[in-house]
Design a protein around this motif. Structure first.
Motif, PDB file in Angstrom:
ATOM      1  N   GLU A  10     -24.398 -33.341 -37.126  1.00 51.14           N
ATOM      2  CA  GLU A  10     -23.902 -31.980 -37.315  1.00 51.14           C
ATOM      3  C   GLU A  10     -23.879 -31.706 -38.809  1.00 51.14           C
ATOM      4  O   GLU A  10     -23.475 -32.555 -39.601  1.00 51.14           O
ATOM      5  N   ALA A  27     -24.534 -26.379 -37.620  1.00 53.11           N
ATOM      6  CA  ALA A  27     -25.809 -26.605 -36.946  1.00 53.11           C
ATOM      7  C   ALA A  27     -25.849 -28.055 -36.488  1.00 53.11           C
ATOM      8  O   ALA A  27     -25.268 -28.932 -37.106  1.00 53.11           O
ATOM      9  N   ARG A  28     -26.544 -28.263 -35.399  1.00 50.38           N
ATOM     10  CA  ARG A  28     -26.751 -29.616 -34.886  1.00 50.38           C
ATOM     11  C   ARG A  28     -28.242 -29.905 -34.945  1.00 50.38           C
ATOM     12  O   ARG A  28     -29.044 -29.119 -34.447  1.00 50.38           O
ATOM     13  N   VAL A  29     -28.606 -31.021 -35.573  1.00 46.97           N
ATOM     14  CA  VAL A  29     -30.000 -31.445 -35.607  1.00 46.97           C
ATOM     15  C   VAL A  29     -30.156 -32.637 -34.681  1.00 46.97           C
ATOM     16  O   VAL A  29     -29.249 -33.480 -34.578  1.00 46.97           O
ATOM     17  N   MET A  41     -33.113 -27.943 -34.032  1.00 51.49           N
ATOM     18  CA  MET A  41     -31.933 -27.539 -34.787  1.00 51.49           C
ATOM     19  C   MET A  41     -31.285 -26.378 -34.041  1.00 51.49           C
ATOM     20  O   MET A  41     -31.917 -25.351 -33.810  1.00 51.49           O
ATOM     21  N   ALA A  42     -30.035 -26.578 -33.662  1.00 50.99           N
ATOM     22  CA  ALA A  42     -29.272 -25.544 -32.955  1.00 50.99           C
ATOM     23  C   ALA A  42     -28.245 -24.962 -33.919  1.00 50.99           C
ATOM     24  O   ALA A  42     -27.435 -25.700 -34.493  1.00 50.99           O
ATOM     25  N   PHE A  43     -28.308 -23.651 -34.111  1.00 48.54           N
ATOM     26  CA  PHE A  43     -27.398 -22.949 -35.002  1.00 48.54           C
ATOM     27  C   PHE A  43     -26.287 -22.329 -34.167  1.00 48.54           C
ATOM     28  O   PHE A  43     -26.555 -21.544 -33.261  1.00 48.54           O
ATOM     29  N   TYR A  44     -25.047 -22.660 -34.480  1.00 51.35           N
ATOM     30  CA  TYR A  44     -23.899 -22.111 -33.758  1.00 51.35           C
ATOM     31  C   TYR A  44     -23.406 -20.885 -34.520  1.00 51.35           C
ATOM     32  O   TYR A  44     -22.842 -20.995 -35.597  1.00 51.35           O
ATOM     33  N   PRO A  50     -25.997 -21.415 -28.693  1.00 44.37           N
ATOM     34  CA  PRO A  50     -26.603 -21.614 -30.014  1.00 44.37           C
ATOM     35  C   PRO A  50     -28.045 -21.106 -30.032  1.00 44.37           C
ATOM     36  O   PRO A  50     -28.716 -21.045 -29.010  1.00 44.37           O
ATOM     37  N   GLU A  52     -31.674 -21.965 -31.039  1.00 39.92           N
ATOM     38  CA  GLU A  52     -32.381 -23.216 -31.286  1.00 39.92           C
ATOM     39  C   GLU A  52     -33.771 -22.965 -31.859  1.00 39.92           C
ATOM     40  O   GLU A  52     -34.500 -22.097 -31.390  1.00 39.92           O
ATOM     41  N   ALA A 100     -28.731 -25.826 -46.729  1.00 38.13           N
ATOM     42  CA  ALA A 100     -28.309 -27.019 -45.992  1.00 38.13           C
ATOM     43  C   ALA A 100     -27.988 -28.135 -46.972  1.00 38.13           C
ATOM     44  O   ALA A 100     -28.570 -28.203 -48.059  1.00 38.13           O
TER      45      ALA A 100
END
Length: 138
Positions: A10, A27-29, A41-44, A50, A52, A100
């Protein structure tokens, strides 16, 4: 997914808005050996599902050291002071620029290369299964 074939992290990102202020978001990669060329990569961005994006692991790897990408995804180090990587995304719905954390992203990429070394991605693809999936969908 088998955790021994998956690497995830995260990241706290900053969305750069038009007046150059930033909005923090999470974001989760994720990387899996089953799809060895891709990073997800999911952007919340609120309470919705999210957003993606999927792009090449090599794009992020090269983007750590120099500007790379053409079209929908561009990545480059900030080149100023800090530990920041710029990520520009473009779609028919609009454009977004994210900042990032470079060190955290580099550590994530290092872990992906430990799982599947660069240049050996093809060894992790089951071509027969991929062809069968492709033909089944037609």
């Amino acid at each position: 997914m088998n955790s021994s074939t998956t690497v995830s992290a995260e990241l706290g990102l900053r969305l750069v808005v038009p007046d150059r202020t930033t909005v923090p978001l999470l974001a989760r990669v994720e990387y899996t050996a089953d799809d060895p060329y891709a990073i997800r990569m999911a952007f919340y961005v609120g309470e919705d599902e999210p957003v993606e994006w999927i792009f090449a692991r090599e794009l992020l790897t090269v983007g750590i050291v120099r500007k790379v990408g053409d079209g929908d995804v561009e990545v480059w180090p900030s080149g100023t002071d800090d530990d920041t990587l710029n990520l520009a995304l473009s779609s028919p719905f609009g454009n977004a620029l994210f900042e990032a954390p470079l060190t955290a992203l580099a550590e994530f990429l290092h872990r992906t290369h430990e799982l599947v070394p660069a240049g050996r991605e093809a060894e992790y693809i089951d071509i027969d299964t991929e062809l069968q999936n492709l033909l089944w969908q037609s």
